[in-house]
Scaffold this active site. Structure first.
Site, PDB file in Angstrom:
ATOM      1  N   MET A 184      43.146  42.088  41.216  1.00 36.72           N
ATOM      2  CA  MET A 184      41.840  43.097  41.316  1.00 36.72           C
ATOM      3  C   MET A 184      41.078  42.941  39.898  1.00 36.72           C
ATOM      4  O   MET A 184      40.223  43.639  39.804  1.00 36.72           O
ATOM      5  CB  MET A 184      42.286  44.468  41.420  1.00 36.72           C
ATOM      6  CG  MET A 184      43.037  44.777  42.675  1.00 36.72           C
ATOM      7  SD  MET A 184      42.911  46.464  43.313  1.00 36.72           S
ATOM      8  CE  MET A 184      43.827  47.296  42.027  1.00 36.72           C
TER       9      MET A 184
ATOM     10  N   TYR B 295      40.323  42.277  35.663  1.00 34.84           N
ATOM     11  CA  TYR B 295      40.672  42.796  34.448  1.00 34.84           C
ATOM     12  C   TYR B 295      41.877  42.261  33.992  1.00 34.84           C
ATOM     13  O   TYR B 295      42.906  42.732  33.808  1.00 34.84           O
ATOM     14  CB  TYR B 295      40.728  44.481  34.428  1.00 34.84           C
ATOM     15  CG  TYR B 295      40.180  45.124  33.263  1.00 34.84           C
ATOM     16  CD1 TYR B 295      38.700  45.034  32.955  1.00 34.84           C
ATOM     17  CD2 TYR B 295      41.148  45.573  32.333  1.00 34.84           C
ATOM     18  CE1 TYR B 295      38.352  45.686  31.797  1.00 34.84           C
ATOM     19  CE2 TYR B 295      40.592  46.211  31.345  1.00 34.84           C
ATOM     20  CZ  TYR B 295      39.387  46.036  30.817  1.00 34.84           C
ATOM     21  OH  TYR B 295      38.838  46.723  29.887  1.00 34.84           O
ATOM     22  N   LEU B 296      41.799  40.863  33.799  1.00 39.12           N
ATOM     23  CA  LEU B 296      43.029  40.017  33.858  1.00 39.12           C
ATOM     24  C   LEU B 296      43.781  40.472  32.446  1.00 39.12           C
ATOM     25  O   LEU B 296      43.390  40.697  31.453  1.00 39.12           O
ATOM     26  CB  LEU B 296      42.742  38.472  34.041  1.00 39.12           C
ATOM     27  CG  LEU B 296      42.102  38.410  35.117  1.00 39.12           C
ATOM     28  CD1 LEU B 296      41.829  36.747  35.206  1.00 39.12           C
ATOM     29  CD2 LEU B 296      42.799  38.667  36.323  1.00 39.12           C
TER      30      LEU B 296
ATOM     31  N   GLY C 234      50.172  39.304  32.388  1.00 36.33           N
ATOM     32  CA  GLY C 234      50.828  39.440  33.525  1.00 36.33           C
ATOM     33  C   GLY C 234      50.213  38.531  34.760  1.00 36.33           C
ATOM     34  O   GLY C 234      50.776  37.652  35.381  1.00 36.33           O
ATOM     35  N   HIS C 235      48.939  38.688  34.926  1.00 36.88           N
ATOM     36  CA  HIS C 235      48.156  37.833  36.150  1.00 36.88           C
ATOM     37  C   HIS C 235      48.210  36.241  35.473  1.00 36.88           C
ATOM     38  O   HIS C 235      48.392  35.449  36.423  1.00 36.88           O
ATOM     39  CB  HIS C 235      46.591  38.084  35.950  1.00 36.88           C
ATOM     40  CG  HIS C 235      46.244  39.505  36.324  1.00 36.88           C
ATOM     41  ND1 HIS C 235      46.012  40.594  35.398  1.00 36.88           N
ATOM     42  CD2 HIS C 235      46.477  40.275  37.400  1.00 36.88           C
ATOM     43  CE1 HIS C 235      45.732  41.675  36.044  1.00 36.88           C
ATOM     44  NE2 HIS C 235      46.178  41.452  37.424  1.00 36.88           N
TER      45      HIS C 235
ATOM     46  N   GLN D 261      42.566  49.981  49.904  1.00 35.83           N
ATOM     47  CA  GLN D 261      43.794  50.476  49.150  1.00 35.83           C
ATOM     48  C   GLN D 261      43.907  51.501  48.258  1.00 35.83           C
ATOM     49  O   GLN D 261      44.988  51.704  47.502  1.00 35.83           O
ATOM     50  CB  GLN D 261      44.508  49.190  48.796  1.00 35.83           C
ATOM     51  CG  GLN D 261      44.153  48.890  47.353  1.00 35.83           C
ATOM     52  CD  GLN D 261      44.815  47.377  46.907  1.00 35.83           C
ATOM     53  OE1 GLN D 261      44.405  46.406  47.514  1.00 35.83           O
ATOM     54  NE2 GLN D 261      45.351  47.546  45.801  1.00 35.83           N
TER      55      GLN D 261
ATOM     56  N   VAL E 263      55.516  40.734  32.902  1.00 38.06           N
ATOM     57  CA  VAL E 263      55.021  40.575  31.454  1.00 38.06           C
ATOM     58  C   VAL E 263      54.855  41.873  30.512  1.00 38.06           C
ATOM     59  O   VAL E 263      54.423  42.701  31.149  1.00 38.06           O
ATOM     60  CB  VAL E 263      53.791  39.585  31.253  1.00 38.06           C
ATOM     61  CG1 VAL E 263      53.457  39.311  29.810  1.00 38.06           C
ATOM     62  CG2 VAL E 263      53.824  38.356  32.065  1.00 38.06           C
TER      63      VAL E 263
END
Lengths: 281, 281
Positions: free
Chosen positions: A30, A32-33, A36-37, A61, A176
């Site tokens: 979604m 806003y990296l 973790g992404h 969602q 992460v």
């Protein structure tokens, strides 16, 4: 790295890559990296694939009182991080591109969604499985990467892929964390400095629970109580749930005798954070 | 023509054909083939594709009191007809191959399923969309062929394909009829000779309704009444429904002012037959 907004463009580019013999990887996000992404991207790159990242804040969602409209967005920064991490193609559709008409079709996974986040966010996982199905059909990846921070989501998507025979391998990637243990999340940006400090209690309580299990504790109730107590006494967080469940199927038992998921959701002000540990026994 | 029972075999063969540059067509059936099914094959062949026919009586689309176990089956005869019609591959899985574990995932299409056969067969269309999704993922066809005898099913599958972005073209194929007008159906075999004779009233009442519309009749109620009256007075059939609805989205209006579906379901003894006409205005 290209950024495209149209389904037809994604299809063209991925078809071309497929013709060249490349495997396609999908990293659904979604936006806003954070790292973790990027860990998902890194793993996809290691496996030598053409990496498609979708960036789409999926309205279906989110519940009516949830944070869809205020969910953080920053495409420019995302594009820069994605490029540096080696993403080959960003798919960033408008809501109208994904839902051009009233969406009548829903993909539902029963049972796995009836606990944990599924209880506090009714309809959430149907929204996830529906949009993931759409992305799978648009990108047609060979592999798709999901972060274990959303462990329940990973299990549900894996179940959907098995049940519906999607020709796709679903690959979980470990959480992460910040240096102090806080799991990375796009929502961390909403925390006040005080909440940010307090939120470290989540990972700490999970580590303590893991230690207890390693030391031989097998009572689910005692472990859950310990975690609840720590969070309640050491922070202003309001517990949504703290649960120990089967890491394989989320079933609940009184005693631990298989790998378990220790999962929690806690609200700091209006910001709801989740975290989990999987513990083998 | 090969007959395979395993998903892995279908995947291997279709992947090979895809590598050779062939388009793949899927003709999903429950077997006990008749000329209606073969018309689907014929159309697929004309379009120059590698034709996969699935033969699978799908338990999850039958209600508890429906005819799953007595649904007619004859693989040997089916294979002969399929071969003659030019099918390239039959996929004939066991129930355990399609549902090796408890199926937790369902694909649901709302609204379109809330009328006609969806009312008398609750859960039926969810079973259809779920198994069709599975077959789509197993065969990964470029085109899939559906008979217009199950017109509502065709609309629902088309909606599912649009909503979930399946990279598949759904192609409707007109009803094939006996010389006297009875729509071909695997269930016709259950009719007694008397019921078989009476059943001609279905297509005849549809033709009369079509004529009325062509002559200018625009009242949905009057047309439905005419059909009901004819069936009731000229046969022992018990009407499940007789309805005139939008051919595009099954919506109901009092007056006909767009292409309509005239659809009916009638029981002769324990055998439930369906038929329909689409009338342009």
């Amino acid at each position: 790295m290209e950024i495209v907004e149209k389904i037809s463009e994604v299809r063209e580019i991925t078809a071309e890559m497929r013709r060249k013999g490349l495997k396609i990887a999908l990293v659904p996000t979604m936006g806003y990296l954070h790292q973790g992404h990027l860990a998902l991207v890194k793993q996809a790159k290691q496996e030598g694939t053409f990496v498609v990242m979708s960036i789409f804040v999926n309205p279906i969602q989110f519940g009516p009182n949830e944070d869809f409209s205020r969910y953080p967005r920053d495409l420019e920064h995302d594009a820069q991080l994605a490029r540096e991490a080696g993403v080959d193609l960003i798919f960033h559709p408008a809501v109208e591109e994904m839902y051009p008409q009233k969406n009548r079709t829903t993909v539902q996974v029963s049972e796995l969604g009836n606990a944990l986040c599924g209880l506090s966010r009714p309809g959430h996982f149907n929204g996830v499985t529906t949009v993931v199905s759409k992305l799978f059909h648009i990108v047609q990846p060979d592999r798709a990467y999901f972060g274990q921070k959303d462990y329940q989501q990973y299990l549900i998507v894996r179940q959907m892929v098995r049940d519906l025979n999607f020709p796709i391998e679903v690959i979980p990637v470990p959480i992460v964390r910040e240096a102090d243990g806080l799991a990375l999340s796009s929502r961390n940006v909403f925390l006040t400095p005080e909440q940010r400090q307090e939120a470290v209690v989540l990972s700490q309580s999970l580590i303590e629970a893991e230690t207890l299990i390693r030391q031989g504790e097998r009572s689910v109730a005692r472990i859950e109580d310990k975690i609840r107590e720590k969070i309640t006494t050491q922070s202003s967080g309001i517990i949504d749930y703290v649960e120990v469940r089967s890491a394989e199927n989320l079933e609940k038992s009184a005693t631990i005798n298989e790998p378990v998921l220790i999962a929690l959701a806690v609200k700091f002000g209006t910001t709801r954070l989740i975290d989990n540990y999987v513990v083998e026994v």
